[in-house]
Design an enzyme around this catalytic site. Structure first.
Site, short mmCIF file in Angstrom:
data_model
loop_
_atom_site.label_atom_id
_atom_site.label_comp_id
_atom_site.label_asym_id
_atom_site.label_seq_id
_atom_site.Cartn_x
_atom_site.Cartn_y
_atom_site.Cartn_z
N GLY A 116 2.05 -1.29 -36.86
CA GLY A 116 1.69 -1.74 -38.21
C GLY A 116 0.25 -1.41 -38.56
O GLY A 116 -0.36 -0.54 -37.94
N GLN A 156 1.45 -4.35 -23.85
CA GLN A 156 0.59 -3.17 -23.65
C GLN A 156 -0.88 -3.51 -23.82
O GLN A 156 -1.73 -2.63 -23.72
CB GLN A 156 1.01 -2.01 -24.56
CG GLN A 156 0.68 -2.19 -26.03
CD GLN A 156 1.25 -1.06 -26.87
OE1 GLN A 156 2.46 -0.89 -26.97
NE2 GLN A 156 0.38 -0.26 -27.47
N HIS A 168 0.01 7.25 -39.65
CA HIS A 168 1.41 6.79 -39.55
C HIS A 168 2.27 7.43 -40.65
O HIS A 168 3.41 7.84 -40.41
CB HIS A 168 1.50 5.27 -39.73
CG HIS A 168 0.73 4.47 -38.74
ND1 HIS A 168 -0.40 3.77 -39.08
CD2 HIS A 168 0.94 4.25 -37.42
CE1 HIS A 168 -0.86 3.13 -38.02
NE2 HIS A 168 -0.08 3.40 -36.99
N LYS A 196 -2.79 11.77 -31.65
CA LYS A 196 -3.91 10.82 -31.51
C LYS A 196 -3.85 10.13 -30.14
O LYS A 196 -4.84 9.97 -29.46
CB LYS A 196 -3.84 9.80 -32.65
CG LYS A 196 -4.56 8.51 -32.43
CD LYS A 196 -5.97 8.59 -32.92
CE LYS A 196 -6.83 7.46 -32.46
NZ LYS A 196 -6.21 6.16 -32.45
N SER A 244 -7.33 5.33 -37.38
CA SER A 244 -6.83 4.34 -36.42
C SER A 244 -6.83 2.98 -37.08
O SER A 244 -7.73 2.68 -37.89
CB SER A 244 -7.76 4.32 -35.19
OG SER A 244 -7.54 3.14 -34.45
N SER A 245 -5.86 2.17 -36.72
CA SER A 245 -5.83 0.80 -37.25
C SER A 245 -7.08 0.05 -36.82
O SER A 245 -7.48 -0.92 -37.47
CB SER A 245 -4.59 0.07 -36.75
OG SER A 245 -3.43 0.81 -37.04
P1 AMP Z 1 -0.01 2.68 -33.46
O1 AMP Z 1 0.44 1.89 -34.64
O2 AMP Z 1 -1.49 2.80 -33.34
O3 AMP Z 1 0.69 2.27 -32.19
O4 AMP Z 1 0.47 4.16 -33.74
C1 AMP Z 1 1.81 4.46 -34.03
C2 AMP Z 1 1.99 5.96 -33.95
O5 AMP Z 1 1.17 6.58 -34.93
C3 AMP Z 1 1.59 6.54 -32.59
O6 AMP Z 1 2.52 7.55 -32.21
C4 AMP Z 1 0.23 7.13 -32.88
O7 AMP Z 1 -0.11 8.20 -32.02
C5 AMP Z 1 0.39 7.58 -34.31
N1 AMP Z 1 -0.93 7.70 -34.93
C6 AMP Z 1 -1.88 6.74 -35.03
N2 AMP Z 1 -2.99 7.23 -35.63
C7 AMP Z 1 -2.73 8.54 -35.90
C8 AMP Z 1 -3.49 9.59 -36.50
N3 AMP Z 1 -4.73 9.41 -36.92
N4 AMP Z 1 -2.90 10.79 -36.62
C9 AMP Z 1 -1.63 11.00 -36.17
N5 AMP Z 1 -0.87 10.05 -35.60
C10 AMP Z 1 -1.42 8.83 -35.46
#
Ligand code: AMP
Length: 281
Positions: free
Chosen positions: A31, A61, A37, A149, A185-186
């Site tokens: 999220g 995690q 995303h 990422k 990034s979140s």
């Molecule tokens: P997360 O919500 O951070 O667990 O990310 C969910 C998915 O989105 C994961 O596969 C991440 O690698 C991808 N993701 C997050 N940030 C980026 C970004 N800046 N560029 C590409 N993919 C991303």
């Protein structure tokens, strides 16, 4: 678009689509959705009949001292973004739905999980592999989308799917960046103004490494030393690691050769950021 919170319902909805020969694309997320995303969601939307986005801040995690509690959460905003992208289903389970008190089974992708971030986040990739395996079993996607990422995560999920003969294609999409190069990034919302400015040095250091390699530098320790020096000019940063590894199996390398992953984790203030590039030697 529907938001499904329980596992049997999610499983049923996906199984019904499969019976109609529809292809399913899954985008697993925690999220706090951003353009990174959304890139994955758009790709999934283009290729699949049914698009499922999971939103689940996966507690197993996170380490005991990590940011599980303060991790940004905003379902209403995420749902609006997903709806706008034509997502069919948001799977939004509660923690006790995914991990009832009786839960006992985890997946470990050996070796791969101990390298890079794994050294500093013990148990992290076990948590990631386990939740992704659960999501695959619930949704039964044809295609699942991950971001470069989290380069190590992508390699580990591919390895898991391959080793365990999971009937899913793992797609890895490029990093989406802010204008100054900072990987989206979140966790970027944690940064104050100064830290946000300093954070751009991560990608700058990776770019410098790429330039050095293009000019013929092969010695990984030299490249890493130059990156370290550059990052350390920013007061709010503290380097956790900078590594150059084989992009496929994440083994450390001494000289640039073949497809190499240059990966780093740097604390900016109290926020841990990661970034990486792939170079060909
Ligand atoms: P997360 O919500 O951070 O667990 O990310 C969910 C998915 O989105 C994961 O596969 C991440 O690698 C991808 N993701 C997050 N940030 C980026 C970004 N800046 N560029 C590409 N993919 C991303």
């Amino acid at each position: 678009m529907i938001i499904i919170k329980n596992i049997p319902l999610a499983r049923d909805s996906c199984a019904k689509a499969k019976l109609k020969n529809k292809t399913i694309g899954l985008v697993p997320t925690m999220g706090a959705l951003h353009e990174g995303h959304l890139g994955l969601i758009r790709k999934a939307r283009k290729v699949n009949d049914l698009v499922v986005v999971s939103i689940f801040v996966n507690p197993i995690q996170f380490g005991p001292k990590e940011d599980l509690k303060k991790y940004p959460r905003d379902l209403a905003k995420d749902a609006a973004l997903c709806k706008n992208e034509g997502v069919d289903i948001i799977f939004y389970p509660q923690v006790k739905e995914m991990y009832p008190a009786t839960f006992r089974t985890h997946i470990t992708v050996e070796d791969f999980s101990l390298r890079l971030c794994g050294k500093f986040r013990p148990g992290h990739f076990k948590g990631v592999a386990t939740v992704v395996a659960k999501l695959f079993n619930i949704v039964q996607p044809d295609n699942a989308y991950f971001g470069q990422k989290d380069a190590q995560q992508a390699v580990i999920i591919k390895k898991m799917a391959d080793d365990l003969n999971m009937p899913v294609r793992i797609k890895v999409l490029p990093i989406v960046r802010e204008k100054d190069g900072l990987a989206m990034s979140s966790r970027n919302v944690y940064l104050n103004r100064q830290q946000r400015q300093d954070a751009a040095v991560l990608f700058q250091s990776l770019n410098m490494a790429r330039r050095q390699i293009k000019r013929g530098t092969k010695d990984c320790s030299k490249i890493i030393a130059a990156m370290k020096k550059m990052i350390e000019t920013k007061k709010t940063t503290s380097i956790e690691y900078i590594s150059i590894v084989n992009a496929k199996d994440l083994r450390p390398i001494v000289k640039i050769k073949g497809r190499c992953l240059i990966a780093l984790a740097v604390w900016v203030g109290r926020t841990r950021l990661i970034d990486n590039i792939i170079v060909n030697g």
